[in-house]
Motif scaffolding. Sequence first.
Motif, PDB file in Angstrom:
ATOM      1  N   ASN A   1      32.083  27.954  48.429  1.00 22.78           N
ATOM      2  CA  ASN A   1      31.557  29.397  48.300  1.00 22.78           C
ATOM      3  C   ASN A   1      31.466  29.832  47.054  1.00 22.78           C
ATOM      4  OD1 ASN A   1      30.409  31.582  49.543  1.00 22.78           O
ATOM      5  ND2 ASN A   1      32.485  32.500  50.205  1.00 22.78           N
ATOM      6  N   PHE A   2      30.109  30.390  46.835  1.00 20.33           N
ATOM      7  CA  PHE A   2      29.748  31.058  45.545  1.00 20.33           C
ATOM      8  C   PHE A   2      29.424  32.404  45.460  1.00 20.33           C
ATOM      9  CE2 PHE A   2      26.590  32.171  42.216  1.00 20.33           C
ATOM     10  CZ  PHE A   2      27.251  31.707  41.140  1.00 20.33           C
ATOM     11  N   LEU A   3      28.535  32.926  46.544  1.00 21.76           N
ATOM     12  CA  LEU A   3      28.253  34.206  46.037  1.00 21.76           C
ATOM     13  C   LEU A   3      29.174  35.411  46.191  1.00 21.76           C
ATOM     14  CD1 LEU A   3      25.669  35.949  45.643  1.00 21.76           C
ATOM     15  CD2 LEU A   3      25.215  35.995  48.043  1.00 21.76           C
ATOM     16  N   TRP A   4      30.029  35.282  47.399  1.00 25.11           N
ATOM     17  CA  TRP A   4      31.122  36.336  47.472  1.00 25.11           C
ATOM     18  C   TRP A   4      32.105  36.198  46.475  1.00 25.11           C
ATOM     19  CZ3 TRP A   4      31.988  40.881  49.285  1.00 25.11           C
ATOM     20  CH2 TRP A   4      33.251  41.169  49.365  1.00 25.11           C
ATOM     21  N   PRO A   5      32.740  35.192  46.127  1.00 27.36           N
ATOM     22  CA  PRO A   5      33.599  35.079  44.983  1.00 27.36           C
ATOM     23  C   PRO A   5      33.143  35.823  43.535  1.00 27.36           C
ATOM     24  CG  PRO A   5      33.692  33.015  45.912  1.00 27.36           C
ATOM     25  CD  PRO A   5      32.490  33.946  46.788  1.00 27.36           C
ATOM     26  N   LEU A   6      31.675  35.344  43.410  1.00 29.70           N
ATOM     27  CA  LEU A   6      31.077  35.989  42.272  1.00 29.70           C
ATOM     28  C   LEU A   6      31.032  37.548  42.236  1.00 29.70           C
ATOM     29  CD1 LEU A   6      29.161  35.462  39.768  1.00 29.70           C
ATOM     30  CD2 LEU A   6      27.116  35.284  41.125  1.00 29.70           C
ATOM     31  N   ILE A   7      30.721  38.089  43.369  1.00 25.07           N
ATOM     32  CA  ILE A   7      30.692  39.497  43.377  1.00 25.07           C
ATOM     33  C   ILE A   7      31.891  40.141  43.383  1.00 25.07           C
ATOM     34  CG2 ILE A   7      30.091  41.461  45.340  1.00 25.07           C
ATOM     35  CD1 ILE A   7      28.167  39.466  46.342  1.00 25.07           C
ATOM     36  N   VAL A   8      33.069  39.696  43.685  1.00 24.54           N
ATOM     37  CA  VAL A   8      34.409  40.268  44.056  1.00 24.54           C
ATOM     38  C   VAL A   8      35.433  40.043  42.848  1.00 24.54           C
ATOM     39  CG1 VAL A   8      34.130  40.926  46.366  1.00 24.54           C
ATOM     40  CG2 VAL A   8      35.269  38.884  45.557  1.00 24.54           C
ATOM     41  N   THR A   9      34.916  39.011  42.089  1.00 27.37           N
ATOM     42  CA  THR A   9      35.902  38.666  40.823  1.00 27.37           C
ATOM     43  C   THR A   9      35.083  39.118  39.688  1.00 27.37           C
ATOM     44  OG1 THR A   9      35.027  36.204  40.701  1.00 27.37           O
ATOM     45  CG2 THR A   9      36.845  37.006  42.192  1.00 27.37           C
TER      46      THR A   9
ATOM     47  N   ALA B   1      45.329  29.848  51.810  1.00 30.89           N
ATOM     48  CA  ALA B   1      45.624  30.851  52.226  1.00 30.89           C
ATOM     49  C   ALA B   1      44.729  31.419  53.467  1.00 30.89           C
ATOM     50  CB  ALA B   1      45.377  32.231  51.243  1.00 30.89           C
ATOM     51  N   ILE B   2      43.286  31.082  53.148  1.00 29.32           N
ATOM     52  CA  ILE B   2      42.263  31.103  54.178  1.00 29.32           C
ATOM     53  C   ILE B   2      42.775  30.263  55.703  1.00 29.32           C
ATOM     54  CG2 ILE B   2      39.865  31.049  54.852  1.00 29.32           C
ATOM     55  CD1 ILE B   2      39.163  31.698  51.980  1.00 29.32           C
ATOM     56  N   LEU B   3      42.925  28.921  55.202  1.00 29.94           N
ATOM     57  CA  LEU B   3      43.099  28.055  56.188  1.00 29.94           C
ATOM     58  C   LEU B   3      44.434  28.438  57.103  1.00 29.94           C
ATOM     59  CD1 LEU B   3      41.839  25.264  57.409  1.00 29.94           C
ATOM     60  CD2 LEU B   3      43.359  24.104  56.084  1.00 29.94           C
ATOM     61  N   ILE B   4      45.501  28.683  56.398  1.00 29.26           N
ATOM     62  CA  ILE B   4      46.650  29.180  57.238  1.00 29.26           C
ATOM     63  C   ILE B   4      46.478  30.384  57.786  1.00 29.26           C
ATOM     64  CG2 ILE B   4      49.023  30.090  56.573  1.00 29.26           C
ATOM     65  CD1 ILE B   4      49.440  28.291  54.351  1.00 29.26           C
TER      66      ILE B   4
ATOM     67  N   MET C   1      34.642  47.870  51.564  1.00 34.40           N
ATOM     68  CA  MET C   1      35.869  47.910  52.295  1.00 34.40           C
ATOM     69  C   MET C   1      36.958  47.374  51.195  1.00 34.40           C
ATOM     70  SD  MET C   1      37.360  45.528  55.112  1.00 34.40           S
ATOM     71  CE  MET C   1      37.137  44.096  54.240  1.00 34.40           C
ATOM     72  N   ILE C   2      36.590  46.136  50.436  1.00 28.16           N
ATOM     73  CA  ILE C   2      37.500  45.554  49.416  1.00 28.16           C
ATOM     74  C   ILE C   2      37.757  46.740  48.323  1.00 28.16           C
ATOM     75  CG2 ILE C   2      37.445  43.969  47.515  1.00 28.16           C
ATOM     76  CD1 ILE C   2      38.094  42.747  50.429  1.00 28.16           C
ATOM     77  N   ARG C   3      36.625  47.358  47.727  1.00 27.86           N
ATOM     78  CA  ARG C   3      36.642  48.337  46.698  1.00 27.86           C
ATOM     79  C   ARG C   3      37.699  49.503  47.123  1.00 27.86           C
ATOM     80  NH1 ARG C   3      31.528  51.100  44.772  1.00 27.86           N
ATOM     81  NH2 ARG C   3      31.549  51.922  46.758  1.00 27.86           N
ATOM     82  N   THR C   4      37.489  50.036  48.576  1.00 25.12           N
ATOM     83  CA  THR C   4      38.358  51.052  49.154  1.00 25.12           C
ATOM     84  C   THR C   4      39.708  50.680  49.126  1.00 25.12           C
ATOM     85  OG1 THR C   4      36.593  51.776  50.324  1.00 25.12           O
ATOM     86  CG2 THR C   4      38.799  52.523  51.058  1.00 25.12           C
ATOM     87  N   LEU C   5      40.001  49.271  49.222  1.00 27.94           N
ATOM     88  CA  LEU C   5      41.456  48.903  49.408  1.00 27.94           C
ATOM     89  C   LEU C   5      41.803  48.640  47.956  1.00 27.94           C
ATOM     90  CD1 LEU C   5      41.138  46.350  52.432  1.00 27.94           C
ATOM     91  CD2 LEU C   5      42.196  48.874  52.476  1.00 27.94           C
TER      92      LEU C   5
ATOM     93  N   ILE D   1      42.539  37.358  44.252  1.00 34.29           N
ATOM     94  CA  ILE D   1      42.107  36.195  45.357  1.00 34.29           C
ATOM     95  C   ILE D   1      42.090  36.810  46.680  1.00 34.29           C
ATOM     96  CG2 ILE D   1      42.815  34.136  46.038  1.00 34.29           C
ATOM     97  CD1 ILE D   1      44.059  33.483  43.337  1.00 34.29           C
ATOM     98  N   THR D   2      42.802  37.819  47.041  1.00 34.68           N
ATOM     99  CA  THR D   2      43.168  38.402  48.452  1.00 34.68           C
ATOM    100  C   THR D   2      41.552  39.106  48.518  1.00 34.68           C
ATOM    101  OG1 THR D   2      45.265  39.020  47.951  1.00 34.68           O
ATOM    102  CG2 THR D   2      44.114  40.145  49.775  1.00 34.68           C
ATOM    103  N   ALA D   3      40.863  39.465  47.691  1.00 40.02           N
ATOM    104  CA  ALA D   3      39.602  39.940  48.143  1.00 40.02           C
ATOM    105  C   ALA D   3      38.386  38.855  48.589  1.00 40.02           C
ATOM    106  CB  ALA D   3      38.947  40.811  46.569  1.00 40.02           C
ATOM    107  N   ILE D   4      38.773  37.654  48.025  1.00 41.24           N
ATOM    108  CA  ILE D   4      37.746  36.663  48.402  1.00 41.24           C
ATOM    109  C   ILE D   4      38.116  36.187  49.938  1.00 41.24           C
ATOM    110  CG2 ILE D   4      36.905  34.416  47.650  1.00 41.24           C
ATOM    111  CD1 ILE D   4      38.063  34.804  44.870  1.00 41.24           C
ATOM    112  N   ALA D   5      39.365  36.249  49.914  1.00 38.41           N
ATOM    113  CA  ALA D   5      39.981  35.529  51.324  1.00 38.41           C
ATOM    114  C   ALA D   5      39.778  36.304  52.487  1.00 38.41           C
ATOM    115  CB  ALA D   5      41.304  34.891  50.989  1.00 38.41           C
ATOM    116  N   LEU D   6      39.912  37.646  52.194  1.00 37.21           N
ATOM    117  CA  LEU D   6      40.028  38.839  53.448  1.00 37.21           C
ATOM    118  C   LEU D   6      39.019  38.709  54.507  1.00 37.21           C
ATOM    119  CD1 LEU D   6      41.996  40.767  54.366  1.00 37.21           C
ATOM    120  CD2 LEU D   6      40.927  42.484  53.280  1.00 37.21           C
TER     121      LEU D   6
END
Length: 269
Positions: A202-210, A74-77, A123-127, A133-138
């Motif tokens: 990637n580890f830190l951001w996915p760890l925080i939002v999942t 998804a990120i690559l596309i 921003m992710i929490r507001t949305l 998975i969208t939260a990780i990719a956005l």
Amino acid sequence: MTRFDRWLANSGAILLGLLWILPLLYAIWTAVHPAEYEARFVLDAPLTLDNFAKAWAAAPFARYFLNTFTLVTAILIGQFVLCTLAAYAFARYRFAGRDVLFALVLLQLLVMPDILIVENYKMIRTLGLVDTITAIALPYIASGFGVFLLRQTFMTVPQELDDAARIEGAGTLAILWRVYVPLAKPTYLAYGLVSVSHHWNNFLWPLIVTNSVETRPVTVGLSVFSTTDSGIEWSVINAATLMTSGPLLIAFLLFQRQFVQSFMRAGIK
């Protein structure tokens, strides 16, 4: 270059190669041998795949791999689409503030992603996208590096090709798709390899939002292998590590020539 210089350069390359390969060899050794051989390098030590079985059974790796493939794809596309459109605009259109906007794109390359974690999370929490998975990719859908790389490539395409395509009746998107994109394939491949590798690891951001198994990628899933009742099981941890990093390692070994050639053709130093 003198003989001594070549010897020094080769020695440095060998040293760096050993520093990289020795931890990998240790991980492979411990993963395919029983736990009692973690620090005993015996040639006739029995081989086993039990460590991989234990690692696979300890966590839902099938789900983790599916999440990771979905994420990086998804990120690559998204990056390919947005970066292509932005790069073409910066390379071929003349408009007010173009240079200022492109300077802001380049400025984004100087900002460490970790600095933006707090604001991105707000921003992710507001949305209402936390634990998706969208939260990780956005935050990564747009890439300043991708825009810069493709712009530099598009600027090397002769303007005459644009003019010839327009004479034939092609519109802007048709010209972009049929002229620019095919000529930039080495750049797309080079950037794609970098993007997939980065977001796979990637580890830190996915760890925080999942928070749940349904959204965790393999890097976060690997963190469940911490300790057991008897302490750290390095053989199981290394087996799990090889399973998560294995696809990227195998892909690089298989396509290393195309990887290097793509970077050379894309003009990446």
